[in-house]
Design an enzyme around this catalytic site. Structure first.
Site, PDB file in Angstrom:
ATOM      1  N   GLY A  94       0.495   4.234  -6.769  1.00 27.62           N
ATOM      2  CA  GLY A  94       1.558   5.395  -6.046  1.00 27.62           C
ATOM      3  C   GLY A  94       2.799   4.623  -6.166  1.00 27.62           C
ATOM      4  O   GLY A  94       3.107   3.655  -6.497  1.00 27.62           O
ATOM      5  N   ARG A  97       3.260  11.092  -5.331  1.00 28.00           N
ATOM      6  CA  ARG A  97       3.842  12.324  -4.830  1.00 28.00           C
ATOM      7  C   ARG A  97       4.494  12.265  -3.553  1.00 28.00           C
ATOM      8  O   ARG A  97       4.651  13.550  -2.767  1.00 28.00           O
ATOM      9  CB  ARG A  97       2.636  13.459  -4.853  1.00 28.00           C
ATOM     10  N   LYS A 116       5.929  15.066   1.233  1.00 28.00           N
ATOM     11  CA  LYS A 116       4.718  14.762   0.335  1.00 28.00           C
ATOM     12  C   LYS A 116       4.453  16.183  -0.470  1.00 28.00           C
ATOM     13  O   LYS A 116       4.499  17.277   0.052  1.00 28.00           O
ATOM     14  CB  LYS A 116       3.525  14.690   1.189  1.00 28.00           C
ATOM     15  N   GLY A 129       2.195  15.604  -9.034  1.00 26.90           N
ATOM     16  CA  GLY A 129       3.216  15.315  -7.977  1.00 26.90           C
ATOM     17  C   GLY A 129       3.287  16.254  -6.907  1.00 26.90           C
ATOM     18  O   GLY A 129       3.997  16.312  -5.932  1.00 26.90           O
ATOM     19  N   ARG A 186       1.503   0.176   2.915  1.00 26.14           N
ATOM     20  CA  ARG A 186       0.326   0.080   2.941  1.00 26.14           C
ATOM     21  C   ARG A 186      -0.456  -1.306   2.924  1.00 26.14           C
ATOM     22  O   ARG A 186       0.512  -2.077   2.184  1.00 26.14           O
ATOM     23  CB  ARG A 186      -0.142   1.049   1.995  1.00 26.14           C
ATOM     24  N   ASP A 255      -4.961   1.609  -0.236  1.00 28.66           N
ATOM     25  CA  ASP A 255      -3.796   2.364  -0.339  1.00 28.66           C
ATOM     26  C   ASP A 255      -3.447   3.230   0.656  1.00 28.66           C
ATOM     27  O   ASP A 255      -2.452   3.852   0.996  1.00 28.66           O
ATOM     28  CB  ASP A 255      -3.641   2.875  -1.750  1.00 28.66           C
ATOM     29  N   ASN A 256      -4.555   3.545   1.623  1.00 31.48           N
ATOM     30  CA  ASN A 256      -4.561   4.471   2.428  1.00 31.48           C
ATOM     31  C   ASN A 256      -4.586   3.666   4.126  1.00 31.48           C
ATOM     32  O   ASN A 256      -4.825   4.418   5.100  1.00 31.48           O
ATOM     33  CB  ASN A 256      -5.634   5.554   2.594  1.00 31.48           C
ATOM     34  N   ASP A 265      -2.371   9.270   5.500  1.00 33.19           N
ATOM     35  CA  ASP A 265      -2.998   9.938   4.380  1.00 33.19           C
ATOM     36  C   ASP A 265      -4.147  10.659   4.796  1.00 33.19           C
ATOM     37  O   ASP A 265      -5.457  10.326   4.578  1.00 33.19           O
ATOM     38  CB  ASP A 265      -3.349   8.761   3.208  1.00 33.19           C
TER      39      ASP A 265
END
Ligand code: AMP
Ligand code: MG
Length: 492
Positions: A94, A97, A116, A129, A186, A255-256, A265
């Site tokens: 990412g 989006r 977002k 996206g 992140r 990534d979260n 997220d």
């Protein structure tokens, strides 16, 4: 600080992330939603930004909330990051989006604002996206609900919908959420440069994070090791807070995971209802990697992934391991404190761990509703069973409840617990209202039919989760039968 016009255009953006070199992001404008309509606004988030919620329905405001147009002072960009998904290195992910507008000054310090779902970015991969209304309402409501619960989280200002169709399992409509956080960096933002063997960028990112979000660590002997230790501590504590309230994230990919130790997220999250430690809230999580019981160890696994990425900066594996040792104590200390508070216990006794384990075994055996169990437990009296009814009524197996209450009362007597202060203290930490899936689902279905009143009503109930709010007691009810068929997946 804030101009008196109270519209998004009056926001004064700094663009601190944009001061990083250009390989960290791509500048772009959102494509936004056509013919947007306001679905929900968080009054408290608006207030934090100095915005007047009533003014956000004006077309020029809606255009900003819908991602059609950035306020003049913003410098929109999509940041790059990678990550481990379900334990497997997934490379660049990412941001596909989310578009960062910049940061604005608030009474709580600088807050970054993101759209977002405002359209494609260079990192969108196979995605469009976009975000669907359903998942956008869930993120909006849960961000604000977690904040009201006192759990570190990104915030949400608004959710705006459009009739624009997007393809998921079926065709749905698109929405844009404006999210806020001091930073959206992140764990995966660091992994991106580590696995890309770009140590200079890794250092630039770490220096940026330390300078703006952990300035006190700059003086440490090894600031990068201190950063890892502090992020590890915050993460351990955060996950204890999740466990205590029964929150399941659902997709704890690296990534979260926020570098600030915030909940980040919101996708297929859930709150524990009928207690099952092995509950998996994400229908796409076939192995149960992110089940309730696994969250604490996955939190640590994720910290190890961050540690791996920081080894080149920290300088040695041993020093990295030393920092990661913060996780266990941070989690256990917080969990122990939270459990004492949930049960209204002041003293810490040697046998408490056994006592807590016996409680979990009882909850697991009886599958009692997790939120209501603690909330109603607050009503019982130490020496008089007259108020036991509400908590007993939650159990099919009343005898199991009674047997445990005998132990609980004995524990209360051991510390000479007084009813009134214990009851008040327990109600202040055990919420009556959480975002149950069925409550979100009702609000979503109404919103899909253009009735947005339930989104706003639910938001306002969840803004005071510890208050009795007798007039809203229906929102604390057990899930109805139809809710057992609800499935929440990664599709968003
Ligand atoms: P998630 O599993 O939701 O955290 O998503 C992982 C990555 O995929 C993130 O970088 C998202 O930005 C990206 N992503 C998810 N959905 C979409 C989408 N519809 N279009 C583009 N990127 C997406
Ligand atoms: Mg994500």
């Amino acid at each position: 600080m804030l101009t008196p016009t109270h519209t998004p255009d009056a926001l004064r953006f700094n663009n601190r992330f944009a001061s990083l070199p250009e390989h960290f992001y791509t500048r772009l404008n959102g494509s936004g939603l056509p013919d947007p309509y306001l679905v929900g606004v968080s009054p408290s988030a608006a207030q934090l930004l100095g915005l007047d919620p009533a003014q956000l329905t004006a077309p020029e405001s809606l255009a900003v909330l819908a991602g059609q147009r950035a306020p003049a002072a913003a410098a929109p960009l999509a940041a790059v990051y990678s990550g481990h998904q379900f334990g497997v290195w997934a490379g660049q992910l990412g941001d596909g989006r989310a578009i960062l507008l910049g940061d604005v000054e608030t009474p709580e310090g600088p807050m970054e604002l993101q759209w977002k779902g405002a359209g494609l970015t260079p990192y969108s991969r196979m995605g469009d996206g976009r975000a669907v209304l359903r998942s956008s309402i869930r993120e909006f409501l849960c961000s604000e609900a977690m904040h009201a619960l006192g759990i570190p989280t990104t915030r949400a200002l608004s959710v705006v919908g459009s009739d624009l169709g997007v393809v998921r399992e079926s065709i749905e409509t698109a929405a844009v959420v404006i999210r806020m956080a001091p930073s959206f960096v992140r764990f995966g933002s660091f992994e991106h440069w580590y696995y890309g063997k770009h140590n200079a960028a890794l250092r630039q990112l770490a220096d940026h994070v330390i300078a703006h979000f952990y300035p006190e660590l700059a003086e440490a002997d090894n600031p990068y090791q201190a950063l890892l230790a502090e992020v590890t501590r915050r993460t351990g504590k955060l996950i204890a807070q999740w466990q205590a309230v029964g929150f399941m994230h659902g997709v704890m990919n690296t990534d979260n995971m926020s570098i600030l130790g915030q909940t980040l997220d919101y996708g297929p999250f859930g709150y524990m209802e009928a207690f099952d430690a092995h509950h998996i809230c994400n229908h796409s999580d076939n192995s149960g990697r992110y089940s309730y019981a696994n969250q604490p160890r996955i939190g640590e696994w994720n910290c190890f992934a961050l540690g791996q990425a920081l080894v080149p900066l920290i300088g040695s594996v041993d020093a990295t391991h030393a920092a990661l040792e913060a996780y266990g104590p941070a989690y256990s200390t917080a969990m122990d404190e939270l459990l004492h508070a949930k049960l209204g216990l002041k003293a810490t006794l040697d046998q408490d761990e056994d006592f807590f384990n016996a409680m979990y075994a009882m909850l697991q055996a009886t599958r009692v509703d997790y939120t209501l169990f603690f909330r109603r437990l607050a009503a019982i009296r130490r020496d008089d069973p007259a108020q036991d009814g509400p908590v007993r009524d939650l159990f099919i197996d009343r005898a199991a409840c009674d047997a445990w209450l005998v132990q609980y009362r004995a524990r209360l007597r051991q510390e000479d617990s007084a009813d009134a202060p214990r009851q008040a203290a327990m109600r202040a930490v055990n919420p009556k209202y959480v975002l149950r899936n069925y409550l979100a689902q009702v609000a979503i279905e109404k919103a899909q039919n253009k009735d947005f009143s339930e989104v706003q009503r639910l938001l306002s109930v969840l803004a005071k989760p510890y208050d009795e709010q007798e007039e809203h007691a229906a929102y604390a009810a057990l899930p109805p039968d139809w809710a057992s068929g609800l499935e929440v997946s990664c599709s968003s």
